[in-house]
Design a protein around this motif. Structure first.
Motif, PDB file in Angstrom:
ATOM      1  N   ALA A 108      21.933  28.879  13.091  1.00  0.00           N
ATOM      2  CA  ALA A 108      23.245  28.686  13.708  1.00  0.00           C
ATOM      3  C   ALA A 108      23.291  27.360  14.462  1.00  0.00           C
ATOM      4  CB  ALA A 108      23.549  29.841  14.656  1.00  0.00           C
ATOM      5  N   ASP A 109      22.250  27.080  15.239  1.00  0.00           N
ATOM      6  CA  ASP A 109      22.220  25.851  16.031  1.00  0.00           C
ATOM      7  C   ASP A 109      22.297  24.627  15.132  1.00  0.00           C
ATOM      8  OD1 ASP A 109      21.744  24.510  18.654  1.00  0.00           O
ATOM      9  OD2 ASP A 109      20.023  23.729  17.542  1.00  0.00           O
ATOM     10  N   ARG A 110      21.548  24.670  14.036  1.00  0.00           N
ATOM     11  CA  ARG A 110      21.539  23.502  13.137  1.00  0.00           C
ATOM     12  C   ARG A 110      22.861  23.347  12.389  1.00  0.00           C
ATOM     13  NH1 ARG A 110      15.955  23.582   9.993  1.00  0.00           N
ATOM     14  NH2 ARG A 110      17.212  22.278   8.607  1.00  0.00           N
ATOM     15  N   ILE A 111      23.572  24.445  12.190  1.00  0.00           N
ATOM     16  CA  ILE A 111      24.883  24.343  11.531  1.00  0.00           C
ATOM     17  C   ILE A 111      25.939  23.833  12.514  1.00  0.00           C
ATOM     18  CG2 ILE A 111      26.741  25.724  10.463  1.00  0.00           C
ATOM     19  CD1 ILE A 111      24.611  27.484   9.191  1.00  0.00           C
ATOM     20  N   GLY A 112      25.634  23.949  13.818  1.00  0.00           N
ATOM     21  CA  GLY A 112      26.599  23.494  14.826  1.00  0.00           C
ATOM     22  C   GLY A 112      27.411  24.627  15.417  1.00  0.00           C
ATOM     23  N   ILE A 113      26.926  25.865  15.239  1.00  0.00           N
ATOM     24  CA  ILE A 113      27.600  27.025  15.836  1.00  0.00           C
ATOM     25  C   ILE A 113      26.946  27.242  17.200  1.00  0.00           C
ATOM     26  CG2 ILE A 113      28.083  29.498  15.580  1.00  0.00           C
ATOM     27  CD1 ILE A 113      27.619  29.040  12.499  1.00  0.00           C
ATOM     28  N   LYS A 114      27.747  27.115  18.257  1.00  0.00           N
ATOM     29  CA  LYS A 114      27.165  27.124  19.599  1.00  0.00           C
ATOM     30  C   LYS A 114      27.083  28.532  20.179  1.00  0.00           C
ATOM     31  CE  LYS A 114      26.387  22.814  19.686  1.00  0.00           C
ATOM     32  NZ  LYS A 114      25.055  22.529  19.146  1.00  0.00           N
ATOM     33  N   ALA A 115      25.877  28.931  20.567  1.00  0.00           N
ATOM     34  CA  ALA A 115      25.612  30.175  21.306  1.00  0.00           C
ATOM     35  C   ALA A 115      26.191  31.439  20.666  1.00  0.00           C
ATOM     36  CB  ALA A 115      26.101  30.036  22.753  1.00  0.00           C
ATOM     37  N   PRO A 116      26.077  31.594  19.363  1.00  0.00           N
ATOM     38  CA  PRO A 116      26.609  32.818  18.753  1.00  0.00           C
ATOM     39  C   PRO A 116      25.660  33.990  18.971  1.00  0.00           C
ATOM     40  CG  PRO A 116      25.435  31.546  17.120  1.00  0.00           C
ATOM     41  CD  PRO A 116      25.377  30.737  18.400  1.00  0.00           C
ATOM     42  N   GLY A 117      26.150  35.204  18.766  1.00  0.00           N
ATOM     43  CA  GLY A 117      25.252  36.327  18.571  1.00  0.00           C
ATOM     44  C   GLY A 117      24.516  36.041  17.280  1.00  0.00           C
ATOM     45  N   ALA A 118      23.191  36.160  17.287  1.00  0.00           N
ATOM     46  CA  ALA A 118      22.435  35.741  16.098  1.00  0.00           C
ATOM     47  C   ALA A 118      21.244  36.655  15.896  1.00  0.00           C
ATOM     48  CB  ALA A 118      21.966  34.299  16.266  1.00  0.00           C
ATOM     49  N   PHE A 119      21.185  37.266  14.752  1.00  0.00           N
ATOM     50  CA  PHE A 119      20.029  38.128  14.478  1.00  0.00           C
ATOM     51  C   PHE A 119      19.715  38.175  12.989  1.00  0.00           C
ATOM     52  CE2 PHE A 119      23.813  40.801  14.490  1.00  0.00           C
ATOM     53  CZ  PHE A 119      23.647  41.680  13.423  1.00  0.00           C
ATOM     54  N   ASP A 120      18.420  38.443  12.697  1.00  0.00           N
ATOM     55  CA  ASP A 120      17.990  38.658  11.323  1.00  0.00           C
ATOM     56  C   ASP A 120      18.137  40.135  11.015  1.00  0.00           C
ATOM     57  OD1 ASP A 120      17.236  36.050  11.743  1.00  0.00           O
ATOM     58  OD2 ASP A 120      15.248  36.259  10.876  1.00  0.00           O
ATOM     59  N   LEU A 121      18.190  40.437   9.749  1.00  0.00           N
ATOM     60  CA  LEU A 121      18.350  41.835   9.339  1.00  0.00           C
ATOM     61  C   LEU A 121      17.438  42.027   8.128  1.00  0.00           C
ATOM     62  CD1 LEU A 121      21.844  43.494   8.747  1.00  0.00           C
ATOM     63  CD2 LEU A 121      19.942  43.817   7.185  1.00  0.00           C
ATOM     64  N   ASN A 122      16.511  42.969   8.237  1.00  0.00           N
ATOM     65  CA  ASN A 122      15.570  43.169   7.134  1.00  0.00           C
ATOM     66  C   ASN A 122      15.826  44.497   6.440  1.00  0.00           C
ATOM     67  OD1 ASN A 122      13.488  43.511   5.367  1.00  0.00           O
ATOM     68  ND2 ASN A 122      11.859  42.971   6.812  1.00  0.00           N
ATOM     69  N   ALA A 123      16.480  44.438   5.307  1.00  0.00           N
ATOM     70  CA  ALA A 123      16.557  45.583   4.411  1.00  0.00           C
ATOM     71  C   ALA A 123      16.159  45.095   3.017  1.00  0.00           C
ATOM     72  CB  ALA A 123      17.959  46.196   4.413  1.00  0.00           C
ATOM     73  N   ALA A 124      15.236  44.133   3.027  1.00  0.00           N
ATOM     74  CA  ALA A 124      14.693  43.534   1.796  1.00  0.00           C
ATOM     75  C   ALA A 124      15.826  43.178   0.828  1.00  0.00           C
ATOM     76  CB  ALA A 124      13.659  44.465   1.182  1.00  0.00           C
ATOM     77  N   CYS A 125      15.706  43.588  -0.425  1.00  0.00           N
ATOM     78  CA  CYS A 125      16.684  43.142  -1.432  1.00  0.00           C
ATOM     79  C   CYS A 125      18.059  43.775  -1.243  1.00  0.00           C
ATOM     80  CB  CYS A 125      16.162  43.421  -2.832  1.00  0.00           C
ATOM     81  SG  CYS A 125      14.542  42.707  -3.134  1.00  0.00           S
ATOM     82  N   ALA A 126      18.156  44.781  -0.364  1.00  0.00           N
ATOM     83  CA  ALA A 126      19.473  45.354  -0.038  1.00  0.00           C
ATOM     84  C   ALA A 126      20.094  44.622   1.144  1.00  0.00           C
ATOM     85  CB  ALA A 126      19.336  46.838   0.280  1.00  0.00           C
ATOM     86  N   GLY A 127      19.388  43.640   1.705  1.00  0.00           N
ATOM     87  CA  GLY A 127      19.780  43.015   2.973  1.00  0.00           C
ATOM     88  C   GLY A 127      21.177  42.425   2.997  1.00  0.00           C
ATOM     89  N   PHE A 128      21.564  41.753   1.905  1.00  0.00           N
ATOM     90  CA  PHE A 128      22.884  41.118   1.943  1.00  0.00           C
ATOM     91  C   PHE A 128      23.990  42.160   2.089  1.00  0.00           C
ATOM     92  CE2 PHE A 128      26.838  39.820  -0.045  1.00  0.00           C
ATOM     93  CZ  PHE A 128      27.159  38.749   0.779  1.00  0.00           C
ATOM     94  N   CYS A 129      23.911  43.253   1.345  1.00  0.00           N
ATOM     95  CA  CYS A 129      24.986  44.261   1.428  1.00  0.00           C
ATOM     96  C   CYS A 129      24.967  44.961   2.793  1.00  0.00           C
ATOM     97  CB  CYS A 129      24.865  45.269   0.287  1.00  0.00           C
ATOM     98  SG  CYS A 129      25.242  44.546  -1.328  1.00  0.00           S
ATOM     99  N   TYR A 130      23.779  45.163   3.359  1.00  0.00           N
ATOM    100  CA  TYR A 130      23.717  45.670   4.734  1.00  0.00           C
ATOM    101  C   TYR A 130      24.412  44.686   5.680  1.00  0.00           C
ATOM    102  CZ  TYR A 130      20.485  49.689   4.405  1.00  0.00           C
ATOM    103  OH  TYR A 130      19.926  50.917   4.158  1.00  0.00           O
TER     104      TYR A 130
END
Ligand code: UT7
Length: 327
Positions: A108-130
């Motif tokens: 987010a920081d490198r894209i220029g989005i300032k101070a967003p809520g930011a988290f990773d999500l691990n559901a492996a290959c289902a991750g995008f739909c989650y």
């Protein structure tokens, strides 16, 4: 005086939609013939058993975060939305080199989005739909305004290059969507679940290399996933015949075709376009669905207003899917 027992909760807009899509793949193309020079395999076996013709491998110094930044930036450009309008960034992935730091905050920081809520999500290959389901529901709940979801993976760091069953399928890349409020419903309810009793069929051994019992996962995916996709349609109030574009996780072309066949047996149209991005992208886990979406839009296979059905499945074992309208 305020009643201390009265607590306010958020409520957001009733509908959401995808408003931008972008992706990034490393430049280095690795063909089946390239792999047959370093392991005992051959082009025909890979094409017949998995459907892959070539895939992209990141260079040593090209990181998951770098690819996520490029895909996320592309999705923002596609949407015409300024980074300052984005307040939440989710990076579904399962191949960050360590648990901390996560990818999302730095991306987010490198894209220029300032101070967003930011988290990773691990559901492996289902991750995008989650991630897409979470993004849509965060907005509808009033917890977020616009959410950037970036599926990104550098799987080549987690594959034993001598393990010929895995080394031929996995690849690197990133795909992103920007989700925002909408006047009309654009993202159907997510249906998700897991089969933790099958956890050992895909795992990272010694925190180093992915191990999978390929045939067990193949059987599970070809028998259990089509009903989940049908349920996602039902939740969205759609019929199989409404689907214009089907994008299953690009794990193996034979799995993709098996899911499409099962949906057609339930009324999906013969002219439903089925993603085959694995042919030239390999299996990129949580990046595979947004990568395929971006490529299908750019080549005119997925058009604005099309009903898209996405379904992800993989380690956990976990699965998730939803219908959405192509932006
Ligand atoms: O994305 C996460 C979810 N993952 C999936 O959905 C993956 C599901 N599984 C699969 O896609 C397939 O099981 C694989 C692509 C991983 C493997 O294909 P398979 O057809 O299940 O192969 P296998 O491991 O059962 O091996 C069959 C034969 C074996 O030879 P024998 O014992 O029958 O003589 C293997 O040694 O194919 C051989 N083999 C290969 N031959 C040439 C395995 N890998 C290769 C290879 N090249 N790369």
């Amino acid at each position: 005086m305020t009643d201390r027992r009265t607590l306010r909760q958020n409520q957001g807009p009733s509908a959401t939609r995808i408003i931008g899509v972008g992706s990034f793949q490393p430049e280095r193309i690795v063909t089946n013939d390239d792999l047959s020079k370093i392991m005992e395999t051959d082009d025909q076996w890979i094409r017949d058993r998995v459907g892959i013709v070539e895939r992209r491998f990141a260079d040593k110094d090209e990181l998951l975060v770098d690819m996520a930044v490029k895909a996320g930036t592309a999705a923002l450009i596609d949407s015409g939305v300024d980074p300052s309008e984005v307040d939440t960034v989710i990076v579904p992935n399962c191949t960050m080199p360590s648990g901390i730091p996560n990818a999302a905050a730095q991306v987010a920081d490198r894209i220029g989005i300032k101070a967003p809520g930011a988290f990773d999500l691990n559901a492996a290959c289902a991750g995008f739909c989650y991630g897409l389901g979470v993004a849509s529901d965060l907005i509808r709940a009033g917890s977020a305004g616009k959410v950037l979801v970036i599926g990104a993976e550098k799987l080549t760091d987690s594959v034993d290059p001598t393990d010929r069953a895995n080394a031929i399928i996995f690849a690197d890349g990133a795909g992103a969507v920007l989700v925002g409020p909408s006047d009309t419903p654009g993202i159907g309810p997510v249906t998700w679940g897991s089969a933790g009793d099958l956890v050992d069929t895909i795992s990272m051994r010694d925190h180093r290399y992915i191990h999978q019992e390929g045939q067990a996962v193949f059987r599970w995916a070809t028998t259990q996933i089509a009903p989940i996709a049908l349920k996602a349609l039902e939740l969205a109030g759609l019929e199989p015949s409404d689907v214009d574009v089907l994008i299953p996780h690009q794990a193996n072309l034979r799995i993709v075709e098996s899911i499409a066949k099962k949906l057609r047996a339930k009324g999906a149209r013969e002219d439903m376009d089925v993603a085959d991005d694995i042919r030239y992208s390999g299996n990129t886990s949580s990046a595979s669905i947004p990568l395929a979406l971006d490529h299908m839009r750019k080549t005119g296979r997925a058009k604005t207003g099309d009903v898209v059905l996405a379904i992800g499945f993989g380690a956990g074992l976990s699965y998730a899917g939803q219908a959405f309208i192509c932006p």
